[in-house]
Design a protein around this motif. Structure first.
Motif, PDB file in Angstrom:
ATOM      1  N   ILE A   1       0.832  -1.203   0.000  1.00  0.00           N
ATOM      2  CA  ILE A   1       0.000   0.000   0.000  1.00  0.00           C
ATOM      3  C   ILE A   1       0.867   1.254   0.000  1.00  0.00           C
ATOM      4  N   TYR A   2       1.909   1.260   0.834  1.00  0.00           N
ATOM      5  CA  TYR A   2       2.796   2.426   0.892  1.00  0.00           C
ATOM      6  C   TYR A   2       3.504   2.630  -0.442  1.00  0.00           C
ATOM      7  N   TYR A   3       3.870   1.512  -1.093  1.00  0.00           N
ATOM      8  CA  TYR A   3       4.544   1.611  -2.389  1.00  0.00           C
ATOM      9  C   TYR A   3       3.596   2.156  -3.447  1.00  0.00           C
ATOM     10  N   LYS A   4       2.349   1.684  -3.428  1.00  0.00           N
ATOM     11  CA  LYS A   4       1.357   2.109  -4.410  1.00  0.00           C
ATOM     12  C   LYS A   4       1.066   3.597  -4.303  1.00  0.00           C
ATOM     13  N   TYR A   5       0.978   4.107  -3.068  1.00  0.00           N
ATOM     14  CA  TYR A   5       0.643   5.511  -2.855  1.00  0.00           C
ATOM     15  C   TYR A   5       1.878   6.387  -2.652  1.00  0.00           C
ATOM     16  N   ASN A   6       3.073   5.815  -2.894  1.00  0.00           N
ATOM     17  CA  ASN A   6       4.330   6.568  -2.743  1.00  0.00           C
ATOM     18  C   ASN A   6       4.423   7.218  -1.360  1.00  0.00           C
ATOM     19  N   ARG A   7       4.030   6.450  -0.359  1.00  0.00           N
ATOM     20  CA  ARG A   7       4.065   6.834   1.049  1.00  0.00           C
ATOM     21  C   ARG A   7       3.035   7.908   1.428  1.00  0.00           C
ATOM     22  N   GLU A   8       2.233   8.361   0.489  1.00  0.00           N
ATOM     23  CA  GLU A   8       1.169   9.332   0.784  1.00  0.00           C
ATOM     24  C   GLU A   8      -0.159   8.588   0.876  1.00  0.00           C
ATOM     25  N   VAL A   9      -0.302   7.754   1.892  1.00  0.00           N
ATOM     26  CA  VAL A   9      -1.475   6.894   2.028  1.00  0.00           C
ATOM     27  C   VAL A   9      -2.651   7.696   2.597  1.00  0.00           C
ATOM     28  N   PRO A  10      -3.835   7.575   2.007  1.00  0.00           N
ATOM     29  CA  PRO A  10      -5.016   8.266   2.541  1.00  0.00           C
ATOM     30  C   PRO A  10      -5.274   7.879   3.993  1.00  0.00           C
ATOM     31  N   VAL A  11      -5.796   8.834   4.756  1.00  0.00           N
ATOM     32  CA  VAL A  11      -6.003   8.635   6.193  1.00  0.00           C
ATOM     33  C   VAL A  11      -6.926   7.455   6.455  1.00  0.00           C
ATOM     34  N   GLU A  12      -7.979   7.314   5.639  1.00  0.00           N
ATOM     35  CA  GLU A  12      -8.932   6.216   5.888  1.00  0.00           C
ATOM     36  C   GLU A  12      -8.268   4.854   5.712  1.00  0.00           C
ATOM     37  N   LEU A  13      -7.320   4.756   4.777  1.00  0.00           N
ATOM     38  CA  LEU A  13      -6.592   3.497   4.605  1.00  0.00           C
ATOM     39  C   LEU A  13      -5.653   3.241   5.776  1.00  0.00           C
ATOM     40  N   LEU A  14      -5.036   4.295   6.278  1.00  0.00           N
ATOM     41  CA  LEU A  14      -4.154   4.150   7.441  1.00  0.00           C
ATOM     42  C   LEU A  14      -4.937   3.642   8.644  1.00  0.00           C
ATOM     43  N   ASP A  15      -6.152   4.172   8.828  1.00  0.00           N
ATOM     44  CA  ASP A  15      -6.998   3.717   9.937  1.00  0.00           C
ATOM     45  C   ASP A  15      -7.350   2.238   9.782  1.00  0.00           C
ATOM     46  N   GLU A  16      -7.660   1.837   8.536  1.00  0.00           N
ATOM     47  CA  GLU A  16      -8.000   0.433   8.302  1.00  0.00           C
ATOM     48  C   GLU A  16      -6.784  -0.474   8.517  1.00  0.00           C
ATOM     49  N   LEU A  17      -5.614   0.009   8.137  1.00  0.00           N
ATOM     50  CA  LEU A  17      -4.391  -0.770   8.370  1.00  0.00           C
ATOM     51  C   LEU A  17      -4.161  -0.976   9.862  1.00  0.00           C
ATOM     52  N   THR A  18      -4.397   0.075  10.643  1.00  0.00           N
ATOM     53  CA  THR A  18      -4.229  -0.044  12.092  1.00  0.00           C
ATOM     54  C   THR A  18      -5.216  -1.049  12.674  1.00  0.00           C
ATOM     55  N   GLU A  19      -6.461  -1.009  12.184  1.00  0.00           N
ATOM     56  CA  GLU A  19      -7.461  -1.977  12.638  1.00  0.00           C
ATOM     57  C   GLU A  19      -7.071  -3.400  12.232  1.00  0.00           C
ATOM     58  N   ALA A  20      -6.524  -3.542  11.024  1.00  0.00           N
ATOM     59  CA  ALA A  20      -6.096  -4.867  10.563  1.00  0.00           C
ATOM     60  C   ALA A  20      -4.950  -5.398  11.422  1.00  0.00           C
ATOM     61  N   ALA A  21      -4.071  -4.500  11.862  1.00  0.00           N
ATOM     62  CA  ALA A  21      -2.972  -4.917  12.738  1.00  0.00           C
ATOM     63  C   ALA A  21      -3.508  -5.452  14.060  1.00  0.00           C
ATOM     64  N   ALA A  22      -4.535  -4.790  14.590  1.00  0.00           N
ATOM     65  CA  ALA A  22      -5.160  -5.250  15.836  1.00  0.00           C
ATOM     66  C   ALA A  22      -5.825  -6.610  15.630  1.00  0.00           C
ATOM     67  N   ALA A  23      -6.476  -6.799  14.471  1.00  0.00           N
ATOM     68  CA  ALA A  23      -7.116  -8.087  14.170  1.00  0.00           C
ATOM     69  C   ALA A  23      -6.071  -9.193  14.040  1.00  0.00           C
ATOM     70  N   ALA A  24      -4.935  -8.880  13.414  1.00  0.00           N
ATOM     71  CA  ALA A  24      -3.864  -9.868  13.275  1.00  0.00           C
ATOM     72  C   ALA A  24      -3.319 -10.254  14.645  1.00  0.00           C
ATOM     73  N   HIS A  25      -3.224  -9.272  15.541  1.00  0.00           N
ATOM     74  CA  HIS A  25      -2.737  -9.567  16.894  1.00  0.00           C
ATOM     75  C   HIS A  25      -3.712 -10.470  17.642  1.00  0.00           C
ATOM     76  N   ARG A  26      -5.006 -10.195  17.495  1.00  0.00           N
ATOM     77  CA  ARG A  26      -6.001 -11.050  18.151  1.00  0.00           C
ATOM     78  C   ARG A  26      -5.917 -12.480  17.628  1.00  0.00           C
ATOM     79  N   LEU A  27      -5.685 -12.616  16.330  1.00  0.00           N
ATOM     80  CA  LEU A  27      -5.537 -13.952  15.749  1.00  0.00           C
ATOM     81  C   LEU A  27      -4.308 -14.653  16.319  1.00  0.00           C
ATOM     82  N   ASP A  28      -3.197 -13.936  16.437  1.00  0.00           N
ATOM     83  CA  ASP A  28      -1.986 -14.520  17.010  1.00  0.00           C
ATOM     84  C   ASP A  28      -2.220 -15.011  18.432  1.00  0.00           C
ATOM     85  N   VAL A  29      -2.901 -14.179  19.223  1.00  0.00           N
ATOM     86  CA  VAL A  29      -3.162 -14.545  20.620  1.00  0.00           C
ATOM     87  C   VAL A  29      -4.064 -15.773  20.692  1.00  0.00           C
ATOM     88  N   LYS A  30      -5.102 -15.816  19.848  1.00  0.00           N
ATOM     89  CA  LYS A  30      -6.017 -16.958  19.856  1.00  0.00           C
ATOM     90  C   LYS A  30      -5.313 -18.245  19.428  1.00  0.00           C
TER      91      LYS A  30
END
Length: 248
Positions: A178-207
């Motif tokens: 994503i960062y490569y596609k947007y040349n590091r200028e990632v839209p804020v809404e995508l950044l928020d979704e990435l952060t949420e996805a990171a939290a989901a990945a962590h929950r999966l790891d813990v489970k």
């Protein structure tokens, strides 16, 4: 010795330029040798786990050496003089090895096994698993010095070692694209979704870690027929069985 660069090679004789290119090639070769040394250590651990325990905490291993252009761009970005000595003293991620593990506990387990080897020296350690980056990035980062035995000397080569789970690796791969596609200028809404996805990945790891622990407990329970069967086993087989159980 200044790194050879076609753009600033005016005033340098053809013979001198050839010498510079040869020295730079040797410099790059050192990092490839360093990766080979570290990969050997990792693969030995992986094979040992597989053959003895029928299970390996190491799922995948990859490696890379930065291209000369990438090294020069980073040196310029960090205002590092374009000499081999300055680059080698200030850029520690020229060579990298990434280990992907099944569970969070495995990342620390593999890190401990590698860094406890007496010929490796840890230069830096960044635990982004315990303390993630603001965007949710998780991984265990180590800079380790690996001895490379040349024909006339021993060189200690820094290698960046990244150890992470499958979920962490999947997220990091997506974030990089994503960062490569947007040349590091990632839209804020995508950044928020990435952060949420990171939290989901962590929950999966813990489970998954919890499920694995529960499975290990069940597997360690004695089978009703174990006591009868073990009475007929030779002593060396019985000892091996007990060692295997303790490893699970």
């Amino acid at each position: 010795m200044r790194v050879p660069n076609v753009e600033d090679s005016s005033g340098v004789s053809r013979a001198d330029f050839a010498d510079l290119r040869t020295e730079f090639s040797r410099f790059m070769m050192l990092y490839q040798f360093g990766i080979s040394e570290l990969m050997t250590k990792v693969n030995i651990l992986k094979d040992e786990f597989t053959h003895i325990n029928q299970y390996s905490p190491i799922e995948h291993v990859t490696s890379r050496v930065k291209s000369p252009d990438s090294i020069l761009r980073k040196a310029q970005r960090l205002n590092i003089p374009l000499t081999i000595d300055d680059i080698s003293k200030n850029i520690f991620d020229i060579a990298g090895v990434r280990i992907t593990c099944s569970f969070i506990s495995d990342t620390y387990r593999i890190a401990e096994m590698l860094t406890s080897q007496t010929d490796l020296r840890v230069i830096e350690r960044e635990d982004y698993i315990a303390d993630p980056k603001p965007n949710g990035y998780k991984s265990l980062h180590l800079i380790v010095e690996v001895p490379v035995f040349m024909s006339d000397r021993v060189r200690h080569v820094p290698i960046e070692l990244q150890i992470r789970t499958i979920a962490m690796d999947f997220w990091a791969s997506l974030e990089h694209k994503i960062y490569y596609k947007y040349n590091r200028e990632v839209p804020v809404e995508l950044l928020d979704e990435l952060t949420e996805a990171a939290a989901a990945a962590h929950r999966l790891d813990v489970k998954m870690e919890r499920l694995n622990d529960e499975f290990a407990k069940i597997k360690a329970l004695p089978h009703p027929d174990d006591e009868i069967l073990e009475q007929d086993l030779p002593a060396q087989f019985l000892e091996a069985l007990h060692l295997q159980r303790r490893a699970l």
